[in-house]
Structures are given as C-alpha cells and as structure tokens.
Write an enzyme that holds these catalytic residues in place. Sequence first.
Site, PDB file in Angstrom:
ATOM      1  N   TYR A   1      74.848  44.609 -23.517  1.00 33.36           N
ATOM      2  CA  TYR A   1      75.129  45.277 -24.632  1.00 33.36           C
ATOM      3  C   TYR A   1      74.004  46.274 -25.147  1.00 33.36           C
ATOM      4  O   TYR A   1      72.921  45.646 -25.343  1.00 33.36           O
ATOM      5  CB  TYR A   1      76.004  44.750 -25.617  1.00 33.36           C
ATOM      6  CG  TYR A   1      76.317  45.550 -26.923  1.00 33.36           C
ATOM      7  CD1 TYR A   1      77.150  46.362 -26.676  1.00 33.36           C
ATOM      8  CD2 TYR A   1      75.946  44.806 -28.016  1.00 33.36           C
ATOM      9  CE1 TYR A   1      77.357  47.266 -27.800  1.00 33.36           C
ATOM     10  CE2 TYR A   1      76.130  45.457 -29.305  1.00 33.36           C
ATOM     11  CZ  TYR A   1      76.998  46.696 -29.244  1.00 33.36           C
ATOM     12  OH  TYR A   1      77.414  47.187 -30.300  1.00 33.36           O
TER      13      TYR A   1
ATOM     14  N   ARG B   1      75.904  28.610 -47.107  1.00 36.29           N
ATOM     15  CA  ARG B   1      75.434  29.035 -45.864  1.00 36.29           C
ATOM     16  C   ARG B   1      74.882  27.909 -44.990  1.00 36.29           C
ATOM     17  O   ARG B   1      74.487  28.111 -44.184  1.00 36.29           O
ATOM     18  CB  ARG B   1      73.903  29.443 -46.592  1.00 36.29           C
ATOM     19  CG  ARG B   1      72.777  30.181 -45.811  1.00 36.29           C
ATOM     20  CD  ARG B   1      72.126  31.040 -46.150  1.00 36.29           C
ATOM     21  NE  ARG B   1      71.363  30.794 -47.541  1.00 36.29           N
ATOM     22  CZ  ARG B   1      70.391  30.031 -47.709  1.00 36.29           C
ATOM     23  NH1 ARG B   1      69.921  29.452 -46.764  1.00 36.29           N
ATOM     24  NH2 ARG B   1      70.045  29.913 -49.159  1.00 36.29           N
TER      25      ARG B   1
ATOM     26  N   LYS C   1      85.748  40.682 -31.248  1.00 33.55           N
ATOM     27  CA  LYS C   1      86.445  41.408 -29.998  1.00 33.55           C
ATOM     28  C   LYS C   1      87.693  40.440 -29.895  1.00 33.55           C
ATOM     29  O   LYS C   1      88.465  40.287 -30.725  1.00 33.55           O
ATOM     30  CB  LYS C   1      85.740  41.329 -28.827  1.00 33.55           C
ATOM     31  CG  LYS C   1      84.075  41.981 -29.092  1.00 33.55           C
ATOM     32  CD  LYS C   1      84.471  43.483 -29.614  1.00 33.55           C
ATOM     33  CE  LYS C   1      83.064  44.419 -29.716  1.00 33.55           C
ATOM     34  NZ  LYS C   1      82.035  43.710 -30.563  1.00 33.55           N
TER      35      LYS C   1
END
Length: 401
Positions: free
Chosen positions: A116, A63, A214
Amino acid sequence: MPDNRKMNLKFASRAVHAGERPAPRDFVPIATPIYASSSFVYDDLDQMDAALGGAEGVFVYSRYGNPTVEAMESAVAALEEQDSALGLGSGMAAVNLALLACAKSGTRIVASRDPYGASVKLLDAIYRTLGVETEFVDIRDLEALELALSHGEVRAVIAESISNPLLRVTDIAAVAERAHSVGARLIVDNTFATPVLLRPGTLGADYVVHSTTKYLGGHGDVTSGVVAASSERRAELNDLNKATGGVVSPFDAWLVLRGIKTLPLRMERQCRSAAIVADWLFHHPKLEWVYYPGLQGHESHDSAKSQFPSGLYGGMISFEIRDGNREKVFRFLRALEMIAPATTLGDVYTLVLYPVMSSHRALTPEQRAQVGIGEGLVRLSIGIEDPVDIISDLERALDAI
Ligand SMILES: Cc1ncc(COP(=O)(O)O)c(C=O)c1O
C-alpha cells in the site's frame, strides 16, 4: 427515580454527578456496551494502584486499554487464531506500531515491492530518515528475498497477504521461514484476504495487521486498525502505544466488533460475486488484463489455491483498460451509476478506485511502472449487491470509453 446518594449535593454538583457510576448490578448485556470513558475509577486505592501497575482485566485509562476495545481485540484474535490483538486508530497506525516494535536505527527492513502506498512512504520517507533502511523486493522471488536478508541486520520483513492493487499472493510459510532464519520477524498485512481466506499467524507470521477500516468494519463508517500477535508481543506493542498514543475510540472499536459478526457472510458473498465479475471482465474486449487470484491466468493463482482453503479468492479485482490513460479512466468512472469512486475497499458497497490518482499517488510514475501499476489500471472492491447490477453498471461504463 432520583439518585439518593447524590441528593445531598447542591444543584450544579447533582447535574454533574447524578446518574453516573451506578453500582455494578447482576446482569450481562447481550451486546457489548460502548465504554465511552477516558478513565476508570476504583473504590479502593490499592485496586487502582494494581490497575496502574498493569494488573490483568482491569482498566484505568483508555489509552492503556478500554473494555469495548478489548472486546474487539478478542474477536480479531479469535478469528486470526492468535493469543491477542491490539486495537489502533487506523490501519497505518497498526502497520507503524508493528514496524516500530522491530526497527532499530542502523538495522534493515525487507518489504514486498508493491505494498500500500502509505506503507512505502512510511518506510521510504520516514523510517529511512531515522536510520532504518528498507529494501523492497519481489517477495514471491524467494532467492531475491534470501539475498536481501543476507546482508546487514534485518529486523523485520513486511508483506501483504494479497497485494494492493495487483492482488499478488504471498507464500506466507516460505517467507516466514526465510525471515526467521536470520532472526527477523514477519509482519503480514492481512487486510485484503481477511481471516476468512487466510490466517497468516498460523503460517508463521509474528504480527498480523489489518486496516479494520476495510472488510472487518465493512460498512464504510469507521477508520481503525489492529495488530494480532502473541500475548508477549502484544504487551510489547501496548507498551509502545502507551507512549505513541495511536488508540482507537471505543465507538469505532464497537463498530468493528459489530462488523466482524457478519464478516463471514459478507466475505463469502463478495468473493462469489467477485469471481463472477472477474470472469465477465476477463472476456471484455476493451480490457487488456484482469487481475484476480481466482482466475487461472493470474500469476498467483496456484499460490492462492494452495493457501486459501475456503476456495474463495477475495473480493478485490483490478483491470487494465486497453490503451488506458487518465482521460479514458475518468470517462469510465464518470459513466458508472451504482459503483462509487472511493478511496477505500471492503465495504458493503461496490467501490472503484484509480490507483494512479489515489492509493499510489505518492509514488513517482517510474516507481508505479516498476511494480506494474499502469496508467489504465482500475481497482474494484466488490460489495454485497446483486452481481447482475454490478456487471450492468460496468458494462455501461465500458461502453462509454
Ligand atoms: C492493505 C492496506 N493496508 C493498510 C491500509 C491503511 O489503512 P487505514 O486507511 O485504515 O490507515 C490500507 C488502506 O487502504 C490498505 O489497503
């Protein structure tokens, strides 16, 4: 060969430990390995103490940092011409972390009017309840931007380099100058443009955000995000992320790292095909309008031309079906054979999306109308197939409406 260090252990213990943690050897794999490890061990406790204290180049817990993730981060930073980057579990985790680094209760954010859908929701429905107000403005209207920046304490301006789905292009340098003049930081979502077209950090953006789901990933097999920034800002982001935990898995980071290797090739092909398809669509009688920054009639053509030195205009096209509505759009979508309706973009496959049903579903019809998203608007993400096949599929589907 049995692992002799472990042969004195009982069978069940050997099952757990044999083969693990081999001593480092003198070779370098050609491809970065996937370090599927939640934590990292040290022979020496002082070394572990230094690692936990944040020493450079060492890892202690995934993490906080992971070697595969770091390799992907370095690749993104190199492409965006930034000191560093931070990998995250999704594009929205990246948008959120950059905002979180700036926002404080009682302050304001200025956002472009048509980001978006989930970014609108994040700002409007979540940050607002935490005492952070967002004003949405037409970011191309610099006077409107200056007005929005002139009251309250604006901590951040957020915009997409190419907006979704109308493909409006932001003048990054002009917006950065206005934001910095009031002490605000600029966050640019560069998902649609990719660093192939534009590197916002070189034009003044403080944080460059990507949904690596993407174009950077590019193959429809990963969900992840990244923020590229200066080393100082990256350290601040990582500190926040240690507490909020939006990490990307090493395997997903590895997929993005691999995707990035072919980004320039894919992007060039996708942009060239998109230019051909946009031109064909522009002359189609059943369409009301075609949005593509490479078309002379597009409202952002000049801005795109001056900001995209590659002469490429992106792989995304949107178009408005004449007298379009949900029923007509569905008939068009059902008639497609190769092009797949999917809620993503930037993949090797050509994909189609109906914003009203998908990316901008959370907006009210009034909100959609305000930003220019009509009931007949369709968004295309051009893939790497032969453009002849893309056009014949579109032709067949447009014939069906
Ligand atoms: C411009 C833009 N930014 C951010 C996101 C969010 O990315 P993700 O789905 O990886 O969270 C998307 C998703 O479509 C997007 O189009």
